[in-house]
Write an enzyme that holds these catalytic residues in place. Structure first.
Site, mmCIF file in Angstrom:
data_model
loop_
_atom_site.group_PDB
_atom_site.id
_atom_site.type_symbol
_atom_site.label_atom_id
_atom_site.label_comp_id
_atom_site.label_asym_id
_atom_site.label_seq_id
_atom_site.Cartn_x
_atom_site.Cartn_y
_atom_site.Cartn_z
ATOM 1 N N GLY A 46 8.076 3.886 37.483
ATOM 2 C CA GLY A 46 8.550 4.615 37.772
ATOM 3 C C GLY A 46 7.499 6.719 37.747
ATOM 4 C CD GLN A 51 6.602 11.656 36.628
ATOM 5 O OE1 GLN A 51 6.697 11.538 36.977
ATOM 6 N NE2 GLN A 51 6.391 11.882 35.695
ATOM 7 C CB CYS A 94 6.502 10.339 29.942
ATOM 8 S SG CYS A 94 6.859 11.552 31.104
ATOM 9 C CG LEU A 95 2.753 6.616 34.704
ATOM 10 C CD1 LEU A 95 3.172 7.134 35.880
ATOM 11 C CD2 LEU A 95 1.850 6.522 34.002
ATOM 12 C CG HIS A 136 12.084 8.538 32.062
ATOM 13 N ND1 HIS A 136 11.330 8.350 30.407
ATOM 14 C CD2 HIS A 136 11.280 9.152 33.412
ATOM 15 C CE1 HIS A 136 9.843 8.939 31.044
ATOM 16 N NE2 HIS A 136 9.735 9.234 31.604
ATOM 17 C CD GLU A 137 10.568 8.425 37.064
ATOM 18 O OE1 GLU A 137 10.262 9.337 37.449
ATOM 19 O OE2 GLU A 137 9.918 6.969 36.479
ATOM 20 C CG HIS A 140 10.338 13.228 35.923
ATOM 21 N ND1 HIS A 140 9.207 14.037 34.315
ATOM 22 C CD2 HIS A 140 9.758 12.036 34.941
ATOM 23 C CE1 HIS A 140 8.150 13.282 33.777
ATOM 24 N NE2 HIS A 140 9.314 11.958 34.277
HETATM 25 NI NI NI Z 1 8.599 10.278 33.025
#
Ligand code: NI
Length: 174
Positions: A46, A51, A94-95, A136-137, A140
């Site tokens: 995701g 991000q 998480c990236l 989660h996204e 963000h």
């Molecule tokens: Ni994330």
């Protein structure tokens, strides 16, 4: 194909609230493509626009397994309409927070309204990994990160470690 650098903590942009998208025009479609290219390249499941430094309410997800066909999904202006009382727990990464995994409990099922890449209003009820990933996204888009579930002390330790590694990008561990 356009792969963008993924922004990591403690960059303050990750804490900002993303703005709604008015029109699904060619720029938005190009952004969705960039997000997918970047997500696949980073081996993520995701990725939200913030991000890669763009404060717009758009995110992409692909929770297909390695043996399955790719299943790219794009959510524009997603809103959680309903969620179950029943919870599920996943160890989430998480990236934007490299090498960190945190067990997080979230509603198991959620119903989300969103606009798809063709500009159509849609509704999806999701469960399992897709439900967790989507929640989660969406976090963000509101500037929330998985480390917010930790105590400030633990959060500071993680951020300090990541900041240090950023300054030593060529360091290797053998
Ligand atoms: Ni994330």
């Amino acid at each position: 194909m356009s792969i963008k650098p993924v922004i990591t903590v403690p960059d303050e942009i990750l804490r900002k609230k993303s703005a709604s998208i008015e029109n699904v025009d060619d720029n938005v479609k190009k952004l969705a493509k960039d997000l997918l290219d970047t997500m696949y390249k980073s081996n993520g499941i995701g990725l939200a626009a913030v991000q890669i430094g763009i404060l717009k309410r758009i995110l992409v997800i692909d929770v297909s397994t390695k043996d399955e066909k790719k299943n790219p999904l794009c959510f524009i202006n997603p809103k959680i309409k309903n969620f179950s009382d029943e919870k599920s727990v996943y160890e989430e990464g998480c990236l934007s927070i490299p090498d960190t995994f945190i067990e997080i409990e979230r509603p198991k099922i959620c119903e989300v309204e969103y606009i798809d890449i063709n500009g159509k209003l849609k509704n999806i009820e999701c469960d399992g990994l897709l439900s967790t990933c989507l929640q989660h996204e969406i976090n963000h888009l509101d500037g929330k990160l998985i480390i917010d579930n930790l105590t400030k002390l633990k959060r500071d330790i993680i951020i300090k470690k990541i900041s240090k590694n950023k300054k030593n990008p060529n360091r290797v561990i053998v």
